[in-house]
Design a protein around this motif. Structure first.
Motif, mmCIF file in Angstrom:
data_model
loop_
_atom_site.group_PDB
_atom_site.id
_atom_site.type_symbol
_atom_site.label_atom_id
_atom_site.label_comp_id
_atom_site.label_asym_id
_atom_site.label_seq_id
_atom_site.Cartn_x
_atom_site.Cartn_y
_atom_site.Cartn_z
ATOM 1 N N ILE A 125 0.858 -1.185 0.000
ATOM 2 C CA ILE A 125 0.000 0.000 0.000
ATOM 3 C C ILE A 125 0.889 1.229 0.000
ATOM 4 N N ASN A 126 0.373 2.322 -0.567
ATOM 5 C CA ASN A 126 1.139 3.567 -0.565
ATOM 6 C C ASN A 126 0.811 4.391 0.671
ATOM 7 N N THR A 127 1.438 5.543 0.784
ATOM 8 C CA THR A 127 1.275 6.363 1.992
ATOM 9 C C THR A 127 -0.165 6.793 2.199
ATOM 10 N N SER A 128 -0.843 7.204 1.138
ATOM 11 C CA SER A 128 -2.227 7.671 1.283
ATOM 12 C C SER A 128 -3.148 6.519 1.698
ATOM 13 N N GLU A 129 -2.921 5.322 1.150
ATOM 14 C CA GLU A 129 -3.713 4.158 1.552
ATOM 15 C C GLU A 129 -3.446 3.801 3.010
ATOM 16 N N PHE A 130 -2.181 3.896 3.400
ATOM 17 C CA PHE A 130 -1.807 3.627 4.792
ATOM 18 C C PHE A 130 -2.523 4.580 5.740
ATOM 19 N N GLU A 131 -2.516 5.857 5.404
ATOM 20 C CA GLU A 131 -3.174 6.849 6.266
ATOM 21 C C GLU A 131 -4.680 6.644 6.293
ATOM 22 N N TYR A 132 -5.255 6.256 5.153
ATOM 23 C CA TYR A 132 -6.695 5.993 5.105
ATOM 24 C C TYR A 132 -7.057 4.840 6.038
ATOM 25 N N LEU A 133 -6.281 3.749 5.965
ATOM 26 C CA LEU A 133 -6.576 2.594 6.809
ATOM 27 C C LEU A 133 -6.357 2.915 8.281
ATOM 28 N N ARG A 134 -5.354 3.731 8.578
ATOM 29 C CA ARG A 134 -5.156 4.141 9.985
ATOM 30 C C ARG A 134 -6.359 4.930 10.494
ATOM 31 N N SER A 135 -6.895 5.799 9.657
ATOM 32 C CA SER A 135 -8.081 6.561 10.071
ATOM 33 C C SER A 135 -9.282 5.642 10.241
ATOM 34 N N PHE A 136 -9.316 4.572 9.466
ATOM 35 C CA PHE A 136 -10.387 3.584 9.570
ATOM 36 C C PHE A 136 -10.333 2.904 10.932
ATOM 37 N N ILE A 137 -9.116 2.613 11.391
ATOM 38 C CA ILE A 137 -8.940 1.980 12.701
ATOM 39 C C ILE A 137 -9.437 2.898 13.811
ATOM 40 N N GLU A 138 -9.191 4.189 13.656
ATOM 41 C CA GLU A 138 -9.594 5.144 14.694
ATOM 42 C C GLU A 138 -11.106 5.172 14.899
ATOM 43 N N GLY A 139 -11.856 4.662 13.915
ATOM 44 C CA GLY A 139 -13.312 4.657 14.028
ATOM 45 C C GLY A 139 -13.882 3.386 14.612
ATOM 46 N N ILE A 140 -13.028 2.464 15.065
ATOM 47 C CA ILE A 140 -13.519 1.212 15.646
ATOM 48 C C ILE A 140 -14.269 1.496 16.954
ATOM 49 N N GLU A 141 -15.436 0.911 17.109
ATOM 50 C CA GLU A 141 -16.269 1.113 18.296
ATOM 51 C C GLU A 141 -16.261 -0.144 19.170
ATOM 52 N N ASN A 142 -16.854 -0.021 20.356
ATOM 53 C CA ASN A 142 -16.962 -1.194 21.238
ATOM 54 C C ASN A 142 -17.639 -2.347 20.499
ATOM 55 N N PHE A 143 -17.060 -3.548 20.679
ATOM 56 C CA PHE A 143 -17.510 -4.756 19.989
ATOM 57 C C PHE A 143 -17.379 -4.640 18.465
ATOM 58 N N ASP A 144 -16.708 -3.596 17.998
ATOM 59 C CA ASP A 144 -16.527 -3.388 16.549
ATOM 60 C C ASP A 144 -17.856 -3.575 15.810
ATOM 61 N N ILE A 145 -18.868 -2.845 16.249
ATOM 62 C CA ILE A 145 -20.223 -3.057 15.719
ATOM 63 C C ILE A 145 -20.339 -2.673 14.246
ATOM 64 N N THR A 146 -19.403 -1.877 13.731
ATOM 65 C CA THR A 146 -19.437 -1.526 12.304
ATOM 66 C C THR A 146 -18.540 -2.445 11.471
ATOM 67 N N ASN A 147 -17.960 -3.477 12.113
ATOM 68 C CA ASN A 147 -17.153 -4.500 11.441
ATOM 69 C C ASN A 147 -15.974 -3.900 10.674
ATOM 70 N N ARG A 148 -15.269 -2.977 11.309
ATOM 71 C CA ARG A 148 -14.053 -2.433 10.681
ATOM 72 C C ARG A 148 -13.014 -3.540 10.474
ATOM 73 N N GLU A 149 -12.972 -4.484 11.410
ATOM 74 C CA GLU A 149 -12.016 -5.589 11.276
ATOM 75 C C GLU A 149 -12.246 -6.352 9.972
ATOM 76 N N GLY A 150 -13.499 -6.648 9.656
ATOM 77 C CA GLY A 150 -13.815 -7.383 8.444
ATOM 78 C C GLY A 150 -13.444 -6.620 7.185
ATOM 79 N N HIS A 151 -13.693 -5.326 7.174
ATOM 80 C CA HIS A 151 -13.360 -4.498 6.004
ATOM 81 C C HIS A 151 -11.848 -4.435 5.798
#
Length: 318
Positions: A125-151
């Motif tokens: 992945i490139n830098t922009s993809e890396f930063e996008y995925l890091r921001s995705f992690i920051e949105g993980i909620e309790n029990f990962d109810i939005t399934n960020r792990e799966g995405h």
């Protein structure tokens, strides 16, 4: 605590003698029980003494009995030895939903953090993809109810092994190796859970009437990357290809040695994998898991002492 992961895969007899595991077959092999952390029996024609199994269990050795796909059909663990077991178990069954939700959020964050770091290390992945995925992690909620792990997992597998790769294809060499490695890893986690006085059936997130090791299915997640790194190394060094290889004794030996010797950084200090797992389980017991940081080094050693990927016969010829 032991450090060796031992697989016994040939027709033989295995017994106890003077605190040593003795394998009798074409040749006799002796292994001190104090050196063993995990043992796998992957041949249905092995004769094992009850005396040996009792001694292994007393020494907190995780014992696997596996089928032809190298998946565990049963495991053997000690049920005595931890004086705090009852208190710890009482705490475990009283974990609140809020506590379990935040713990699962932490586990998913640790897993996904190292997945995207590994992709970046491999230049997948490139830098922009890396930063996008890091921001995705920051949105993980309790029990990962939005399934960020799966995405993130979908992106991770496709970037790692190609868009056509599927974890559901058991015939692929990659999946054979991943399943084998995760089996070993799952045993190490289960061993640590039981040794610390927890019950593998009382989980944080995974729930199934068919899974008696639901808690180890939870706590294995931040450590799965160890096996992924192993498979990539084997592919990159042309020891295996992606589709056609069987799991030979030699390849499985490489896997076991790699996993046994792998080091992970916990809160800034490197630890052997089995010790790192113990620390992680300890952090759940004492509820300091939210302060745990897990980091990997992705530069696999290539010197002769630590290099599991050297073809020794070829090396001798050179």
């Amino acid at each position: 605590m032991g450090w060796r992961i031992v697989e016994i895969n040939k027709n033989c007899s295995v017994k106890l003698f003077l605190n040593n595991l003795i394998i009798s077959g074409e040749s006799n092999i002796s292994i001190p029980i104090n050196d063993i952390d995990v043992i796998l029996f992957t041949n249905c024609r092995i004769n094992v003494s009850i005396n040996l199994l009792n001694e292994l269990a007393s020494n907190n050795v995780c014992i696997f009995f596996c089928n032809e796909k190298y998946l565990p059909t049963s495991m053997l663990f000690p049920i005595i030895g931890n004086l705090l077991t009852l208190k710890i178990f009482n705490d475990q069954i009283n974990w609140t939903e809020d506590f379990k939700g935040t713990v699962w959020k932490k586990i998913v964050e640790l897993k996904c953090h190292n997945q995207i770091k590994y992709l970046r290390f491999l230049n997948k992945i490139n830098t922009s993809e890396f930063e996008y995925l890091r921001s995705f992690i920051e949105g993980i909620e309790n029990f990962d109810i939005t399934n960020r792990e799966g995405h993130i997992a979908k992106i991770y597998w496709h970037k790692l092994f190609g868009v056509g790769f599927s974890r559901d294809d058991d015939l692929l060499t990659i999946n054979k190796l991943l399943n084998y490695g995760y089996t070993v890893l799952n045993g190490m986690v289960a061993r640590s859970i039981i040794k610390k006085g927890l019950d593998c059936r009382v989980s944080i997130f995974h729930k199934s009437v068919h899974n008696h090791f639901a808690l180890s299915s939870d706590l294995i997640e931040p450590f799965r990357n160890v096996v992924d790194i192993l498979v990539i190394e084997l592919l990159n060094r042309n020891i295996i290809d992606s589709k056609t290889n069987d799991l030979t004794i030699e390849i499985k030996e490489v896997c076991l040695n790699f996993i046994a010797d792998f080091k992970i950084m916990i809160n800034g200090l490197y630890h052997q994998l089995n010790n790192a797992i113990d620390l992680f389980v300890d952090s759940l017991v004492n509820k300091s898991i939210f302060d745990i940081h897990i980091e990997y080094t992705y530069n696999v050693e290539t010197n002769k002492k630590d290099n599991y990927f050297v073809d020794e016969e070829k090396d001798k010829e050179e």
